[in-house]
Design a protein around this motif. Structure first.
Motif, PDB file in Angstrom:
ATOM      1  N   ASN A 233       0.855  -1.189   0.000  1.00 34.06           N
ATOM      2  CA  ASN A 233       0.000   0.000   0.000  1.00 34.06           C
ATOM      3  C   ASN A 233       0.888   1.235   0.000  1.00 34.06           C
ATOM      4  O   ASN A 233       1.484   1.577   1.018  1.00 34.06           O
ATOM      5  CB  ASN A 233      -0.899  -0.039   1.253  1.00 34.06           C
ATOM      6  CG  ASN A 233      -1.731   1.222   1.397  1.00 34.06           C
ATOM      7  OD1 ASN A 233      -1.831   2.018   0.467  1.00 34.06           O
ATOM      8  ND2 ASN A 233      -2.330   1.393   2.569  1.00 34.06           N
TER       9      ASN A 233
ATOM     10  N   LYS B 188       0.019   4.204  -0.308  1.00 41.06           N
ATOM     11  CA  LYS B 188      -0.694   5.354   0.289  1.00 41.06           C
ATOM     12  C   LYS B 188      -0.555   6.598  -0.596  1.00 41.06           C
ATOM     13  O   LYS B 188      -0.480   6.485  -1.806  1.00 41.06           O
ATOM     14  CB  LYS B 188      -0.208   5.611   1.721  1.00 41.06           C
ATOM     15  CG  LYS B 188      -0.178   4.359   2.572  1.00 41.06           C
ATOM     16  CD  LYS B 188      -0.077   4.681   4.032  1.00 41.06           C
ATOM     17  CE  LYS B 188       0.210   3.405   4.800  1.00 41.06           C
ATOM     18  NZ  LYS B 188      -0.044   3.530   6.214  1.00 41.06           N
TER      19      LYS B 188
ATOM     20  N   HIS C 271      -9.560   0.671   4.715  1.00 41.04           N
ATOM     21  CA  HIS C 271      -8.293   0.935   5.414  1.00 41.04           C
ATOM     22  C   HIS C 271      -8.574   1.834   6.623  1.00 41.04           C
ATOM     23  O   HIS C 271      -9.412   2.731   6.561  1.00 41.04           O
ATOM     24  CB  HIS C 271      -7.291   1.604   4.470  1.00 41.04           C
ATOM     25  CG  HIS C 271      -5.913   1.622   5.030  1.00 41.04           C
ATOM     26  ND1 HIS C 271      -5.508   2.552   5.963  1.00 41.04           N
ATOM     27  CD2 HIS C 271      -4.850   0.802   4.828  1.00 41.04           C
ATOM     28  CE1 HIS C 271      -4.251   2.299   6.297  1.00 41.04           C
ATOM     29  NE2 HIS C 271      -3.829   1.250   5.630  1.00 41.04           N
TER      30      HIS C 271
ATOM     31  N   GLU D 147      -5.315  -5.351  10.386  1.00 42.00           N
ATOM     32  CA  GLU D 147      -4.334  -4.285  10.570  1.00 42.00           C
ATOM     33  C   GLU D 147      -4.626  -3.522  11.857  1.00 42.00           C
ATOM     34  O   GLU D 147      -5.449  -2.586  11.845  1.00 42.00           O
ATOM     35  CB  GLU D 147      -4.402  -3.316   9.390  1.00 42.00           C
ATOM     36  CG  GLU D 147      -4.089  -3.941   8.048  1.00 42.00           C
ATOM     37  CD  GLU D 147      -3.535  -2.902   7.093  1.00 42.00           C
ATOM     38  OE1 GLU D 147      -2.381  -3.041   6.712  1.00 42.00           O
ATOM     39  OE2 GLU D 147      -4.253  -1.941   6.773  1.00 42.00           O
TER      40      GLU D 147
ATOM     41  N   ALA E  83      -0.459  -0.386  15.150  1.00 39.45           N
ATOM     42  CA  ALA E  83       0.768  -0.902  14.526  1.00 39.45           C
ATOM     43  C   ALA E  83       1.021  -0.263  13.158  1.00 39.45           C
ATOM     44  O   ALA E  83       2.075  -0.472  12.575  1.00 39.45           O
ATOM     45  CB  ALA E  83       0.668  -2.415  14.370  1.00 39.45           C
ATOM     46  N   ILE E  84       0.062   0.500  12.666  1.00 40.46           N
ATOM     47  CA  ILE E  84       0.213   1.031  11.307  1.00 40.46           C
ATOM     48  C   ILE E  84       1.070   2.290  11.304  1.00 40.46           C
ATOM     49  O   ILE E  84       0.738   3.292  11.948  1.00 40.46           O
ATOM     50  CB  ILE E  84      -1.165   1.316  10.676  1.00 40.46           C
ATOM     51  CG1 ILE E  84      -1.919  -0.003  10.512  1.00 40.46           C
ATOM     52  CG2 ILE E  84      -1.014   2.030   9.347  1.00 40.46           C
ATOM     53  CD1 ILE E  84      -3.249   0.138   9.838  1.00 40.46           C
ATOM     54  N   GLY E  85       2.175   2.205  10.594  1.00 38.02           N
ATOM     55  CA  GLY E  85       3.056   3.358  10.420  1.00 38.02           C
ATOM     56  C   GLY E  85       3.758   3.787  11.707  1.00 38.02           C
ATOM     57  O   GLY E  85       4.347   4.856  11.766  1.00 38.02           O
TER      58      GLY E  85
ATOM     59  N   GLY F 266      -1.218  -6.612   8.584  1.00 41.41           N
ATOM     60  CA  GLY F 266      -0.598  -5.343   8.226  1.00 41.41           C
ATOM     61  C   GLY F 266      -0.325  -4.513   9.462  1.00 41.41           C
ATOM     62  O   GLY F 266      -1.134  -4.484  10.402  1.00 41.41           O
ATOM     63  N   GLY F 267       0.812  -3.828   9.471  1.00 41.66           N
ATOM     64  CA  GLY F 267       1.182  -2.965  10.593  1.00 41.66           C
ATOM     65  C   GLY F 267       2.652  -3.086  10.878  1.00 41.66           C
ATOM     66  O   GLY F 267       3.085  -4.019  11.560  1.00 41.66           O
ATOM     67  N   SER F 268       3.428  -2.148  10.277  1.00 39.34           N
ATOM     68  CA  SER F 268       4.879  -2.082  10.505  1.00 39.34           C
ATOM     69  C   SER F 268       5.631  -3.360  10.147  1.00 39.34           C
ATOM     70  O   SER F 268       6.630  -3.709  10.786  1.00 39.34           O
ATOM     71  CB  SER F 268       5.174  -1.657  11.956  1.00 39.34           C
ATOM     72  OG  SER F 268       4.680  -0.349  12.177  1.00 39.34           O
TER      73      SER F 268
ATOM     74  N   LEU G  71      -0.180  -7.024   4.318  1.00 44.41           N
ATOM     75  CA  LEU G  71      -0.418  -5.754   3.646  1.00 44.41           C
ATOM     76  C   LEU G  71       0.615  -4.798   4.236  1.00 44.41           C
ATOM     77  O   LEU G  71       0.669  -4.595   5.446  1.00 44.41           O
ATOM     78  CB  LEU G  71      -1.854  -5.249   3.887  1.00 44.41           C
ATOM     79  CG  LEU G  71      -2.228  -3.964   3.145  1.00 44.41           C
ATOM     80  CD1 LEU G  71      -2.026  -4.083   1.634  1.00 44.41           C
ATOM     81  CD2 LEU G  71      -3.684  -3.581   3.427  1.00 44.41           C
TER      82      LEU G  71
ATOM     83  N   GLY H 281       2.743  -1.142   4.282  1.00 45.38           N
ATOM     84  CA  GLY H 281       2.731   0.275   3.934  1.00 45.38           C
ATOM     85  C   GLY H 281       4.138   0.764   3.651  1.00 45.38           C
ATOM     86  O   GLY H 281       4.684   0.548   2.569  1.00 45.38           O
ATOM     87  N   GLY H 282       4.744   1.405   4.651  1.00 49.95           N
ATOM     88  CA  GLY H 282       6.058   2.038   4.480  1.00 49.95           C
ATOM     89  C   GLY H 282       7.095   1.180   3.772  1.00 49.95           C
ATOM     90  O   GLY H 282       7.777   1.650   2.847  1.00 49.95           O
TER      91      GLY H 282
HETATM   92  C1  PEP Z   1      -0.869   0.022   5.900  1.00 45.79           C
HETATM   93  O1  PEP Z   1      -1.020   1.207   5.728  1.00 45.79           O
HETATM   94  O2  PEP Z   1      -1.690  -0.770   5.419  1.00 45.79           O
HETATM   95  C2  PEP Z   1       0.270  -0.422   6.688  1.00 45.79           C
HETATM   96  C3  PEP Z   1       0.276  -1.640   7.142  1.00 45.79           C
HETATM   97  O3  PEP Z   1       1.272   0.507   6.933  1.00 45.79           O
HETATM   98  P1  PEP Z   1       2.719   0.238   7.591  1.00 45.79           P
HETATM   99  O4  PEP Z   1       3.250  -1.032   7.002  1.00 45.79           O
HETATM  100  O5  PEP Z   1       3.527   1.433   7.209  1.00 45.79           O
HETATM  101  O6  PEP Z   1       2.484   0.123   9.056  1.00 45.79           O
END
Ligand code: PEP
Length: 249
Positions: A10, A12, A96, A166, A170-172, A210-212, A231, A233-234
């Motif tokens: 993702n 973003k 999301h 997610e 834990a996200i971002g 998903g989450g870091s 999933l 993100g960064g």
């Molecule tokens: C996301 O935005 O779906 C995500 C999991 O972000 P990150 O991996 O950066 O925590």
């Protein structure tokens, strides 16, 4: 039934066309298992979808990060499921937490979006997850069950759904769930599907975390029996995304 590993990226609201081309070029040069073993789907911002689709290796696919809840029309700023299909975009991420929390998307609205997108032929990565406050009050399972229920009530076929757990905390944040924490919620979600939808759907639906997630923590998470992929993100903007794709092999 074996569930094929699934890794989504993702991106973003990030990138310029030059940066996007660089990411695609890294992905195109990456050594990964065949598409029989892992599904890889990257999700650039809407405006870069055609560019990414035109440059990306053919064994990887693209997803939009959102779409409108019904047929297009007088909905300024929105992108419809029909438009995505018109551009041959096969996947869409819906629900999301950034959209749920920043834009006020309710469980019901997300459920309606999932149902509409599926009815038009899109495949959906449907996101659920609890906030830190909800986790600390012991409401995690209740929250993700309610989010999943709003989807389950509106669809009858789960073949084209990937469920992304997610946790919002834990996200971002760099604060990844432990493998045990992820496994616990994935297992609860699978049980929920088994009781409320069917044994077959529970067995066959991919539940991804998903989450870091990053290149260093992905292997241990991927080893959990109910974690069917990620999933990301960064880290999906960086070369380590290739390591994450390879985490189950
Ligand atoms: C996301 O935005 O779906 C995500 C999991 O972000 P990150 O991996 O950066 O925590």
């Amino acid at each position: 039934m074996a569930r094929k590993f699934f890794v989504g990226g993702n991106w973003k609201c990030n990138g310029t066309s030059e940066e996007v081309k660089k990411i695609v070029s890294t992905l195109n040069g990456g050594q990964v298992a065949s598409a029989d073993v892992v599904d890889v789907v990257v999700s650039p911002p809407f405006v870069f979808l055609p560019l990414v689709k035109s440059l990306l290796r053919s064994d990887f696919h693209v997803a939009a990060q959102n779409c409108w809840v019904k047929k297009g029309g007088a909905y300024t700023g929105e992108i419809s499921a029909e438009m995505l299909l018109n551009l041959n975009i096969p996947w869409v991420i819906l629900g999301h937490s950034e959209r749920r929390l920043l834009l006020g998307e309710s469980n019901e609205f997300v459920g309606d979006k999932v149902a509409y997108a599926l009815s038009k032929g899109l495949k959906v990565i449907a996101c659920v997850g609890e906030t830190l406050e909800q986790r600390e009050s012991g409401a995690t399972v209740e929250v993700v069950a309610a989010q999943t229920k709003a989807i389950a009530e509106r669809i009858s076929d789960w073949t084209n759904v990937v469920l992304a757990y997610e946790p919002v905390w834990a996200i971002g944040t760099g604060k990844v769930a432990t493998p045990a924490q992820a496994q616990e919620v994935h297992c609860e979600l699978r049980k929920w599907l088994q009781i409320n939808v069917s044994v077959e759907v529970a067995e066959s639906t991919r539940i991804i975390y998903g989450g870091s997630v990053n290149g260093a923590n992905c292997k241990e998470l991927a080893a959990q029996p109910d974690v069917d992929g990620f999933l990301v993100g960064g880290a999906s903007l960086k070369p380590e995304f290739v390591d994450i794709i390879n985490s189950a092999t």
